[in-house]
Design a protein around this motif. Structure first.
Motif, PDB file in Angstrom:
ATOM      1  N   MET A 161       0.836  -1.200   0.000  1.00  0.00           N
ATOM      2  CA  MET A 161       0.000   0.000   0.000  1.00  0.00           C
ATOM      3  C   MET A 161       0.876   1.257   0.000  1.00  0.00           C
ATOM      4  N   LYS A 162       0.495   2.262  -0.823  1.00  0.00           N
ATOM      5  CA  LYS A 162       1.266   3.510  -0.883  1.00  0.00           C
ATOM      6  C   LYS A 162       1.129   4.265   0.432  1.00  0.00           C
ATOM      7  N   PRO A 163       2.217   4.856   0.945  1.00  0.00           N
ATOM      8  CA  PRO A 163       2.061   5.642   2.177  1.00  0.00           C
ATOM      9  C   PRO A 163       1.244   6.906   1.907  1.00  0.00           C
ATOM     10  N   HIS A 164       0.465   7.338   2.889  1.00  0.00           N
ATOM     11  CA  HIS A 164      -0.322   8.561   2.725  1.00  0.00           C
ATOM     12  C   HIS A 164       0.574   9.786   2.793  1.00  0.00           C
ATOM     13  N   ILE A 165       0.262  10.788   1.975  1.00  0.00           N
ATOM     14  CA  ILE A 165       0.981  12.064   2.056  1.00  0.00           C
ATOM     15  C   ILE A 165       0.041  13.057   2.729  1.00  0.00           C
ATOM     16  N   SER A 166       0.444  13.580   3.872  1.00  0.00           N
ATOM     17  CA  SER A 166      -0.432  14.521   4.578  1.00  0.00           C
ATOM     18  C   SER A 166      -0.275  15.912   3.947  1.00  0.00           C
ATOM     19  N   LEU A 167      -1.237  16.785   4.242  1.00  0.00           N
ATOM     20  CA  LEU A 167      -1.193  18.167   3.743  1.00  0.00           C
ATOM     21  C   LEU A 167       0.120  18.828   4.168  1.00  0.00           C
ATOM     22  N   THR A 168       0.498  18.655   5.431  1.00  0.00           N
ATOM     23  CA  THR A 168       1.727  19.295   5.927  1.00  0.00           C
ATOM     24  C   THR A 168       2.950  18.787   5.174  1.00  0.00           C
ATOM     25  N   GLN A 169       3.033  17.464   4.989  1.00  0.00           N
ATOM     26  CA  GLN A 169       4.165  16.890   4.225  1.00  0.00           C
ATOM     27  C   GLN A 169       4.213  17.489   2.825  1.00  0.00           C
ATOM     28  N   PHE A 170       3.046  17.563   2.204  1.00  0.00           N
ATOM     29  CA  PHE A 170       2.952  18.047   0.830  1.00  0.00           C
ATOM     30  C   PHE A 170       3.464  19.483   0.736  1.00  0.00           C
ATOM     31  N   ILE A 171       3.037  20.330   1.680  1.00  0.00           N
ATOM     32  CA  ILE A 171       3.436  21.749   1.637  1.00  0.00           C
ATOM     33  C   ILE A 171       4.930  21.887   1.944  1.00  0.00           C
ATOM     34  N   ILE A 172       5.416  21.154   2.934  1.00  0.00           N
ATOM     35  CA  ILE A 172       6.851  21.223   3.260  1.00  0.00           C
ATOM     36  C   ILE A 172       7.658  20.850   2.019  1.00  0.00           C
ATOM     37  N   ASP A 173       7.223  19.814   1.348  1.00  0.00           N
ATOM     38  CA  ASP A 173       7.900  19.354   0.147  1.00  0.00           C
ATOM     39  C   ASP A 173       7.929  20.443  -0.929  1.00  0.00           C
ATOM     40  N   GLN A 174       6.767  21.120  -1.119  1.00  0.00           N
ATOM     41  CA  GLN A 174       6.686  22.200  -2.120  1.00  0.00           C
ATOM     42  C   GLN A 174       7.596  23.360  -1.730  1.00  0.00           C
ATOM     43  N   GLN A 175       7.636  23.685  -0.436  1.00  0.00           N
ATOM     44  CA  GLN A 175       8.396  24.844   0.030  1.00  0.00           C
ATOM     45  C   GLN A 175       9.909  24.622  -0.058  1.00  0.00           C
ATOM     46  N   ARG A 176      10.331  23.336  -0.057  1.00  0.00           N
ATOM     47  CA  ARG A 176      11.774  23.040  -0.112  1.00  0.00           C
ATOM     48  C   ARG A 176      12.431  23.609  -1.349  1.00  0.00           C
ATOM     49  N   SER A 177      11.613  23.729  -2.434  1.00  0.00           N
ATOM     50  CA  SER A 177      12.204  24.220  -3.680  1.00  0.00           C
ATOM     51  C   SER A 177      12.336  25.746  -3.667  1.00  0.00           C
ATOM     52  N   ILE A 178      11.799  26.421  -2.613  1.00  0.00           N
ATOM     53  CA  ILE A 178      11.882  27.888  -2.568  1.00  0.00           C
ATOM     54  C   ILE A 178      13.062  28.286  -1.682  1.00  0.00           C
ATOM     55  N   PRO A 179      14.073  28.975  -2.260  1.00  0.00           N
ATOM     56  CA  PRO A 179      15.233  29.337  -1.446  1.00  0.00           C
ATOM     57  C   PRO A 179      14.831  30.263  -0.295  1.00  0.00           C
ATOM     58  N   ASN A 180      15.410  30.061   0.854  1.00  0.00           N
ATOM     59  CA  ASN A 180      15.185  30.894   2.055  1.00  0.00           C
ATOM     60  C   ASN A 180      13.754  30.869   2.589  1.00  0.00           C
ATOM     61  N   ALA A 181      12.952  29.866   2.219  1.00  0.00           N
ATOM     62  CA  ALA A 181      11.604  29.790   2.785  1.00  0.00           C
ATOM     63  C   ALA A 181      11.728  29.608   4.303  1.00  0.00           C
ATOM     64  N   SER A 182      10.951  30.408   5.053  1.00  0.00           N
ATOM     65  CA  SER A 182      11.131  30.428   6.514  1.00  0.00           C
ATOM     66  C   SER A 182      10.309  29.360   7.229  1.00  0.00           C
ATOM     67  N   GLY A 183       9.344  28.790   6.531  1.00  0.00           N
ATOM     68  CA  GLY A 183       8.444  27.837   7.180  1.00  0.00           C
ATOM     69  C   GLY A 183       7.166  28.498   7.683  1.00  0.00           C
ATOM     70  N   ASP A 184       7.119  29.846   7.629  1.00  0.00           N
ATOM     71  CA  ASP A 184       5.920  30.569   8.095  1.00  0.00           C
ATOM     72  C   ASP A 184       4.674  30.157   7.324  1.00  0.00           C
ATOM     73  N   PHE A 185       4.846  30.040   6.002  1.00  0.00           N
ATOM     74  CA  PHE A 185       3.694  29.721   5.165  1.00  0.00           C
ATOM     75  C   PHE A 185       3.155  28.321   5.486  1.00  0.00           C
ATOM     76  N   THR A 186       4.076  27.375   5.670  1.00  0.00           N
ATOM     77  CA  THR A 186       3.668  26.005   6.014  1.00  0.00           C
ATOM     78  C   THR A 186       2.871  26.006   7.316  1.00  0.00           C
ATOM     79  N   MET A 187       3.368  26.797   8.288  1.00  0.00           N
ATOM     80  CA  MET A 187       2.670  26.826   9.584  1.00  0.00           C
ATOM     81  C   MET A 187       1.317  27.527   9.475  1.00  0.00           C
ATOM     82  N   LEU A 188       1.275  28.572   8.646  1.00  0.00           N
ATOM     83  CA  LEU A 188       0.000  29.275   8.457  1.00  0.00           C
ATOM     84  C   LEU A 188      -1.046  28.322   7.876  1.00  0.00           C
ATOM     85  N   LEU A 189      -0.645  27.563   6.864  1.00  0.00           N
ATOM     86  CA  LEU A 189      -1.592  26.622   6.249  1.00  0.00           C
ATOM     87  C   LEU A 189      -2.030  25.553   7.235  1.00  0.00           C
TER      88      LEU A 189
END
Ligand code: AHM
Ligand code: MG
Length: 334
Positions: free
Chosen positions: A1-29
């Motif tokens: 079975m494929k592991p579930h991807i949570s919303l938080t995991q998904f956003i963290i993953d997307q934010q990794r590609s943004i240089p200097n992302a502070s994590g604020d946006f991930t926490m806001l979401l």
């Protein structure tokens, strides 16, 4: 079975590609997701909560508020004001921008929301939703009214949560549209709808037909041609739906295509329509465009409108590309 991807995991993953992302946006979401889980719970308790029915008040638009309009607004404000990610908020239910209390830190984002869209449906146990839009503000100080007056194309993120048979969050950060279903067993939003795209062509329209006599000629023409079915110029039969919850209509269109219209009403042409630009049309329009559809007033792309007020109303025509283009074309011909 494929592991579930949570919303938080998904956003963290997307934010990794943004240089200097502070994590604020991930926490806001993640704070918004928590608020929506609380709203899902409040809504699902129905009559047991003793909170159905109207409150004794009207909102800034002169509409009678439901008790749940007020309760869900308070849930959003309580969940977001203390976090330090926001410099201000706007809610459909509150006249002025919501100020972050003095003792809480101010962050760089602005949140605009309709805490309970389609709330006329709440007493009859039909789908309602929360719509939100995130803009960039000025970090470290309280937002002024002008800070909010940005066009929809400036949105950093937009989403809506549907409280239906399942609870579903639809989200865009400008890189496509993804859907997350709330797994009640673990209390997390889990990625279930990756890269949603709207079918180009369709045979389904959504409009409140009881307002027909107040529409302008281009909308009259479009609907009249749909109603003529295969005998008419469209050469095919159309189906009609009207849930009276834009969130539900938008989700249906994301799933199987179609068009939604809440057009200009000639009774109040200066009012611009029924739906509100900044926390209804803009976020839903951003999502629809990111899924390959279009969103227009008939005369202008919704996301290009320079707002002149936080509760401004606009005509809304959105959905499958070819259908919206047709309505825009009819407007250009008149
Ligand atoms: P609301 O934010 O007060 O619930 O109003 C917005 C809703 C939309 O979700 C829906 O498309 C529309 O109002 C329905 O309006 P009507 O009752 O005129 O058909
Ligand atoms: Mg609404």
């Amino acid at each position: 079975m494929k592991p579930h991807i949570s919303l938080t995991q998904f956003i963290i993953d997307q934010q990794r590609s943004i240089p200097n992302a502070s994590g604020d946006f991930t926490m806001l979401l993640s704070d918004i997701a928590s608020a929506c889980k609380r709203i899902a719970h409040a809504v699902s308790r129905g009559a047991m909560s003793g909170q159905l029915g109207s409150a004794e008040s009207e909102n800034v638009q002169g509409e009678t508020q439901k008790q749940l309009d007020i309760i869900t607004n308070d849930i959003m404000v309580d969940a977001l004001e203390w976090t330090g990610h926001l410099s201000g908020m706007v809610s459909e239910e509150i006249d002025e921008p919501i100020v972050i209390p003095e003792h809480f830190p101010k962050g760089k984002y602005l949140a605009l929301f309709d805490p309970l869209d389609g709330s006329s449906n709440i007493d009859i146990n039909l789908t309602v939703g929360t719509i939100f839009s995130i803009l960039k503000g000025r970090e470290g100080c309280n937002a002024s009214l002008e800070d909010f007056l940005q066009s929809g194309s400036q949105q950093v993120c937009a989403g809506f949560v549907l409280y239906g048979p399942s609870t579903l969050m639809i989200l865009t950060t400008g890189h496509g549209v993804n859907g997350f279903t709330l797994d009640p067993d673990i209390g997390e939003f889990v990625l279930t709808h990756r890269n949603m795209t709207i079918p180009e062509d369709s045979q389904e329209f959504a409009i409140n037909m009881s307002n027909q006599r107040f529409w302008e000629a281009p909308v009259q023409r479009y609907i009249d041609e749909c109603m003529q079915g295969r005998q008419g110029p469209r050469g095919k039969d159309f189906n009609m739906r009207w849930v009276a919850s834009m969130v539900a209509e938008a989700y249906r269109i994301l799933t199987r295509g179609g068009i939604f219209l809440y057009p200009l009403d000639q009774r109040q042409p200066d009012k611009g329509g029924k739906l509100r630009l900044m926390y209804e049309a803009n976020p839903i329009g951003f999502i629809i465009e990111q899924a390959g559809g279009l969103c227009s007033t008939g005369r202008q792309r919704i996301l290009d409108i320079q707002p002149d007020g936080i509760h401004q109303r606009v005509p809304v025509i959105l959905g499958s590309k070819s259908e919206v283009e047709r309505v825009v074309d009819y407007h250009q011909q008149t």
